[in-house]
Design an enzyme around this catalytic site. Sequence first.
Site, mmCIF file in Angstrom:
data_model
loop_
_atom_site.group_PDB
_atom_site.id
_atom_site.type_symbol
_atom_site.label_atom_id
_atom_site.label_comp_id
_atom_site.label_asym_id
_atom_site.label_seq_id
_atom_site.Cartn_x
_atom_site.Cartn_y
_atom_site.Cartn_z
ATOM 1 N N ARG A 21 -20.904 47.058 16.823
ATOM 2 C CA ARG A 21 -21.505 48.285 17.370
ATOM 3 C C ARG A 21 -22.878 48.559 16.774
ATOM 4 O O ARG A 21 -23.834 48.841 17.497
ATOM 5 C CB ARG A 21 -20.584 49.483 17.168
ATOM 6 C CG ARG A 21 -19.402 49.488 18.123
ATOM 7 C CD ARG A 21 -18.501 50.686 17.889
ATOM 8 N NE ARG A 21 -17.991 50.662 16.526
ATOM 9 C CZ ARG A 21 -17.837 51.723 15.747
ATOM 10 N NH1 ARG A 21 -18.138 52.920 16.187
ATOM 11 N NH2 ARG A 21 -17.346 51.598 14.541
ATOM 12 N N ASN A 39 -15.843 51.123 20.317
ATOM 13 C CA ASN A 39 -14.674 50.249 20.213
ATOM 14 C C ASN A 39 -13.601 50.766 21.147
ATOM 15 O O ASN A 39 -13.446 51.975 21.320
ATOM 16 C CB ASN A 39 -14.126 50.246 18.784
ATOM 17 C CG ASN A 39 -14.980 49.454 17.828
ATOM 18 O OD1 ASN A 39 -15.770 48.613 18.222
ATOM 19 N ND2 ASN A 39 -14.817 49.726 16.550
#
Length: 80
Positions: A21, A39
């Site tokens: 990320r 996520n």
Amino acid sequence: MAATIAVRVRISGHVQGVWFRAWTVNIARDLCLDGWVRNRTDGSVEAVFCGPEPQVERMIANCSDGPPAASVSDVIRERI
């Protein structure tokens, strides 16, 4: 001037717990893209990229590799 597009991608493989990320945010910023990344509970990463088509396509190509610790098995894209 390139058209602005928005694409949702779902990246699967070993992509959580490997800074995917944060890496995605950094690369997207470098490409001057808007969007978000998160996520998912199934272990994949989902992102939306919005900006000029060439930069969005470059970001998607980058996601196919991911950061060094990642092992990407699939990138599914959907234009939105």
